[in-house]
Write an enzyme that holds these catalytic residues in place. Structure first.
Site, mmCIF file in Angstrom:
data_model
loop_
_atom_site.group_PDB
_atom_site.id
_atom_site.type_symbol
_atom_site.label_atom_id
_atom_site.label_comp_id
_atom_site.label_asym_id
_atom_site.label_seq_id
_atom_site.Cartn_x
_atom_site.Cartn_y
_atom_site.Cartn_z
ATOM 1 C CG ASN A 82 -1.606 1.331 1.431
ATOM 2 O OD1 ASN A 82 -2.526 1.699 0.702
ATOM 3 N ND2 ASN A 82 -1.148 2.093 2.427
ATOM 4 C CB ILE A 85 5.332 9.181 -2.216
ATOM 5 C CG1 ILE A 85 6.312 8.720 -3.306
ATOM 6 C CG2 ILE A 85 5.703 8.615 -0.855
ATOM 7 C CD1 ILE A 85 7.717 9.253 -3.114
ATOM 8 C CD GLN A 144 -1.243 12.084 -9.988
ATOM 9 O OE1 GLN A 144 -1.981 11.223 -10.452
ATOM 10 N NE2 GLN A 144 -1.240 12.386 -8.699
ATOM 11 C CE1 TYR A 147 0.450 7.616 -6.664
ATOM 12 C CE2 TYR A 147 -1.226 7.858 -8.367
ATOM 13 C CZ TYR A 147 -0.850 7.431 -7.109
ATOM 14 O OH TYR A 147 -1.770 6.809 -6.291
ATOM 15 N N PRO A 177 -7.963 2.137 -6.503
ATOM 16 C CG PRO A 177 -7.360 2.492 -4.304
ATOM 17 C CD PRO A 177 -6.811 2.038 -5.618
ATOM 18 N N GLY A 178 -10.225 4.946 -6.866
ATOM 19 C CA GLY A 178 -10.390 6.276 -7.422
ATOM 20 C C GLY A 178 -10.157 7.300 -6.326
#
Length: 241
Positions: A82, A85, A144, A147, A177-178
């Site tokens: 999980n 960053i 992003q 990311y 997840p959203g």
């Protein structure tokens, strides 16, 4: 004997909800964190879940941490990757440091943690690995690139590893997840939330961390033994693939 579950980034936000849900389901849970000693201590005091501090981007630290948890609680049979960053910036302004910091935690960290529990899972012929990706790893997101690349990489890693683990009784899955109602989201201005973000979500609200935790709890259960290499999208219908 209850199974040992290790949740990285497990003392705050979505990770804390996952750690708590697994403890409530009867697992022996260890939660890792990287920096905030005060919040980790408060989490342990509130939940009774022991926390361990290390940087998932450091392979040797992961190896030492997994050994410590094994000594304390027993062999890790469930891993929830999980920890993550963000280092957001439009690509023309993104620095190599922002790129590498994201890669080190969100992608290398998944390798580091998984590699250090994989051998034991293969020997015991059982394992559950769930990695928390993101809607932005599925569809991309402005500013992003780093990311989104890591979260898309996590999905490819999972699909490949699921094929290797299947005959050894190891399932490997993704929860993507959203927008989730966490501390990070609370910094978004109300106008942006109401006029930009919520209109994109068909169910008309943010998700809750506990909803992600319930998805993880299913995927690590015996009931999910036939589910592997899958991406469970939990985004309120914002992105469907």
């Amino acid at each position: 004997m209850s199974r040992v579950a290790l949740v990285t980034g497990g003392s705050r936000g979505i990770g804390a909800a996952i750690s708590t849900a697994l403890k409530d389901a009867g697992y022996k849970v260890a939660a890792t964190y990287a920096g905030n000693d005060e919040k980790a201590a408060a989490f342990t005091a509130e939940t009774g879940i022991k926390t361990y501090k290390w940087n998932v981007g450091d392979y040797d630290a992961c190896a030492a941490g997994v050994k410590q948890i094994t000594d304390d609680l027993g062999p890790v049979e469930i891993l929830v990757n999980n920890a993550g960053i963000t280092r957001d910036a439009p690509f023309h302004k993104m620095t190599p440091q922002q790129w590498h910091e994201c890669i080190d935690t969100n992608l290398n960290g998944v390798f580091n943690m998984t590699h250090n529990v994989w051998g034991g899972m293969r020997e015991r012929k059982f394992g559950r690995i769930v990695t928390i990706s993101s809607i932005n790893g599925q569809k991309g997101q402005f500013a992003q690139a780093n990311y989104a690349a890591t979260k898309a990489g996590d999905i490819g890693f999972t699909k490949s590893l699921a094929q290797e683990g299947a005959r050894a009784g190891i399932t490997v899955n993704i929860v993507a997840p959203g927008y989730i109602n966490t501390e990070m989201m609370s910094t978004i201005p109300e106008k942006v939330m109401n006029e930009v973000i919520l209109p994109q979500i068909p169910v008309g609200r943010l998700g809750e961390a506990e909803e992600i935790a319930r998805a993880v709890k299913f995927l690590v259960s015996d009931d999910a033994g036939f589910v592997t290499g899958s991406t469970l999208s939990a985004n309120g219908g914002q992105y469907m693939s």
